[in-house]
Design a protein around this motif. Sequence first.
Motif, short mmCIF file in Angstrom:
data_model
loop_
_atom_site.label_atom_id
_atom_site.label_comp_id
_atom_site.label_asym_id
_atom_site.label_seq_id
_atom_site.Cartn_x
_atom_site.Cartn_y
_atom_site.Cartn_z
N ASN A 120 0.82 -1.22 0.00
CA ASN A 120 0.00 0.00 0.00
C ASN A 120 0.85 1.27 0.00
OD1 ASN A 120 -2.46 -1.23 -0.06
ND2 ASN A 120 -2.71 -1.26 2.17
N GLU A 121 2.11 1.15 0.40
CA GLU A 121 3.00 2.32 0.44
C GLU A 121 3.97 2.35 -0.74
OE1 GLU A 121 2.74 4.83 2.50
OE2 GLU A 121 1.13 3.90 3.64
N ILE A 122 3.79 1.44 -1.70
CA ILE A 122 4.72 1.35 -2.84
C ILE A 122 4.08 1.95 -4.08
CG2 ILE A 122 6.00 -0.23 -4.34
CD1 ILE A 122 6.11 -2.20 -1.97
N ASP A 123 4.79 2.86 -4.73
CA ASP A 123 4.29 3.44 -5.98
C ASP A 123 4.72 2.59 -7.16
OD1 ASP A 123 3.13 5.88 -4.84
OD2 ASP A 123 5.19 6.28 -4.26
N VAL A 124 5.98 2.16 -7.13
CA VAL A 124 6.51 1.37 -8.25
C VAL A 124 7.27 0.17 -7.70
CG1 VAL A 124 8.12 1.39 -10.20
CG2 VAL A 124 6.63 3.35 -9.80
N LEU A 125 6.93 -1.00 -8.24
CA LEU A 125 7.58 -2.24 -7.82
C LEU A 125 8.37 -2.80 -9.00
CD1 LEU A 125 7.44 -4.37 -5.37
CD2 LEU A 125 5.92 -5.65 -6.90
N VAL A 126 9.67 -3.02 -8.81
CA VAL A 126 10.47 -3.70 -9.82
C VAL A 126 10.54 -5.14 -9.33
CG1 VAL A 126 12.61 -3.73 -11.14
CG2 VAL A 126 11.77 -1.57 -10.18
N ASN A 146 13.14 -10.34 -17.59
CA ASN A 146 11.93 -10.86 -16.94
C ASN A 146 11.39 -9.91 -15.88
OD1 ASN A 146 14.44 -11.72 -15.50
ND2 ASN A 146 12.93 -12.25 -13.92
N GLN A 147 12.26 -9.02 -15.39
CA GLN A 147 11.83 -8.10 -14.32
C GLN A 147 10.94 -7.02 -14.93
OE1 GLN A 147 15.89 -7.36 -13.05
NE2 GLN A 147 15.50 -8.47 -11.14
N ARG A 148 9.94 -6.62 -14.17
CA ARG A 148 8.97 -5.65 -14.68
C ARG A 148 8.93 -4.44 -13.77
NH1 ARG A 148 4.08 -9.81 -14.50
NH2 ARG A 148 4.91 -9.86 -12.38
N ILE A 149 8.70 -3.29 -14.37
CA ILE A 149 8.58 -2.05 -13.58
C ILE A 149 7.09 -1.72 -13.52
CG2 ILE A 149 9.34 0.34 -13.38
CD1 ILE A 149 11.74 -0.31 -15.11
N ILE A 150 6.50 -1.99 -12.37
CA ILE A 150 5.04 -1.99 -12.25
C ILE A 150 4.55 -0.76 -11.51
CG2 ILE A 150 3.10 -3.24 -11.21
CD1 ILE A 150 4.74 -5.81 -11.66
N ASP A 151 3.60 -0.07 -12.13
CA ASP A 151 2.92 1.05 -11.46
C ASP A 151 1.87 0.42 -10.54
OD1 ASP A 151 1.05 3.09 -10.83
OD2 ASP A 151 1.78 4.27 -12.52
N VAL A 152 2.17 0.39 -9.27
CA VAL A 152 1.30 -0.35 -8.33
C VAL A 152 -0.06 0.33 -8.19
CG1 VAL A 152 1.05 -1.15 -5.94
CG2 VAL A 152 3.27 -1.31 -7.09
N ASN A 153 -0.08 1.64 -8.13
CA ASN A 153 -1.37 2.33 -7.93
C ASN A 153 -2.30 2.07 -9.13
OD1 ASN A 153 -0.52 3.48 -5.45
ND2 ASN A 153 0.69 4.98 -6.61
N LEU A 154 -1.76 2.20 -10.34
CA LEU A 154 -2.59 1.98 -11.53
C LEU A 154 -2.97 0.51 -11.67
CD1 LEU A 154 -1.13 4.23 -14.38
CD2 LEU A 154 -3.31 4.45 -13.16
N SER A 155 -2.06 -0.38 -11.27
CA SER A 155 -2.36 -1.82 -11.36
C SER A 155 -3.52 -2.19 -10.44
CB SER A 155 -1.13 -2.64 -10.99
OG SER A 155 -0.10 -2.40 -11.92
N LYS A 156 -3.53 -1.60 -9.24
CA LYS A 156 -4.63 -1.88 -8.31
C LYS A 156 -5.94 -1.31 -8.85
CE LYS A 156 -2.20 -2.15 -3.92
NZ LYS A 156 -1.81 -1.38 -2.74
N LYS A 157 -5.84 -0.09 -9.38
CA LYS A 157 -7.05 0.57 -9.88
C LYS A 157 -7.67 -0.19 -11.05
CE LYS A 157 -8.20 5.20 -11.44
NZ LYS A 157 -7.58 6.44 -11.92
N ASN A 158 -6.81 -0.72 -11.93
CA ASN A 158 -7.29 -1.40 -13.14
C ASN A 158 -7.43 -2.91 -12.95
OD1 ASN A 158 -7.37 0.74 -15.36
ND2 ASN A 158 -5.41 1.11 -14.38
N ASN A 159 -7.02 -3.39 -11.76
CA ASN A 159 -7.10 -4.82 -11.48
C ASN A 159 -6.36 -5.68 -12.50
OD1 ASN A 159 -7.86 -6.66 -9.60
ND2 ASN A 159 -9.82 -7.14 -10.59
N LYS A 160 -5.27 -5.10 -13.03
CA LYS A 160 -4.37 -5.86 -13.90
C LYS A 160 -3.03 -5.12 -13.88
CE LYS A 160 -5.27 -3.44 -18.19
NZ LYS A 160 -5.68 -3.35 -19.53
N ILE A 161 -1.98 -5.82 -14.27
CA ILE A 161 -0.65 -5.20 -14.17
C ILE A 161 -0.51 -4.09 -15.20
CG2 ILE A 161 1.81 -5.62 -14.53
CD1 ILE A 161 1.47 -8.27 -13.13
N VAL A 162 -0.15 -2.91 -14.72
CA VAL A 162 0.12 -1.76 -15.58
C VAL A 162 1.58 -1.38 -15.37
CG1 VAL A 162 -0.47 0.63 -16.12
CG2 VAL A 162 -2.27 -0.96 -15.33
#
Length: 166
Positions: A120-126, A146-162
């Motif tokens: 909940n406190e992470i904006d971007v997860l690699v 294979n590593q991904r740079i994930i926008d956690v806030n947008l991924s939660k909002k869209n319910n899929k990895i962004v």
Amino acid sequence: MKIRLASPLTRDSIVDGPGLRTVLWTQGCIHHCKGCHNPNTHPLDGGFETSTEEIIETLKTIKLQKGITFSGGDPFMQPEACTEIARFCHTLPWDVWVYTGYTYENILKENNPLWNEFLNEIDVLVDGPFILEKRDLTLSFRGSSNQRIIDVNLSKKNNKIVFWEQ
Ligand code: SF4
């Protein structure tokens, strides 16, 4: 709260995410990726012990940073302490990037309350382990493809990895 670090904070990094960043090197990692650049960060009892209070006092003195990056080691080994520090960083306000050997899906599936709170406190997860065979020196902010740079806030909002976009 106690926390184990592998090294002191790095200030003004430009390679661990966008902008000038402070990097927190957490101690402890169970992934043991072949070719890991920081094997000294693996033992859970290695590095040195400090406290979140002490780290927060130091962070208050650091200026002109865009954000903090939690690296290691794997910050998910010490989720409570990392959550406290990340929460403070958001008040500065800095953005929060975290490197982990777990995949985003691993973390969601585990449904560990302490991990969820940290997420909940992470904006971007690699995310994901470093895979030597997939090493690519041309990639920004990650070591293997294979590593991904994930926008956690947008991924939660869209319910899929962004993926994060600069
Ligand atoms: S997750 Fe990171 S620190 Fe841990 S073994 Fe893999 S590359 Fe090294």
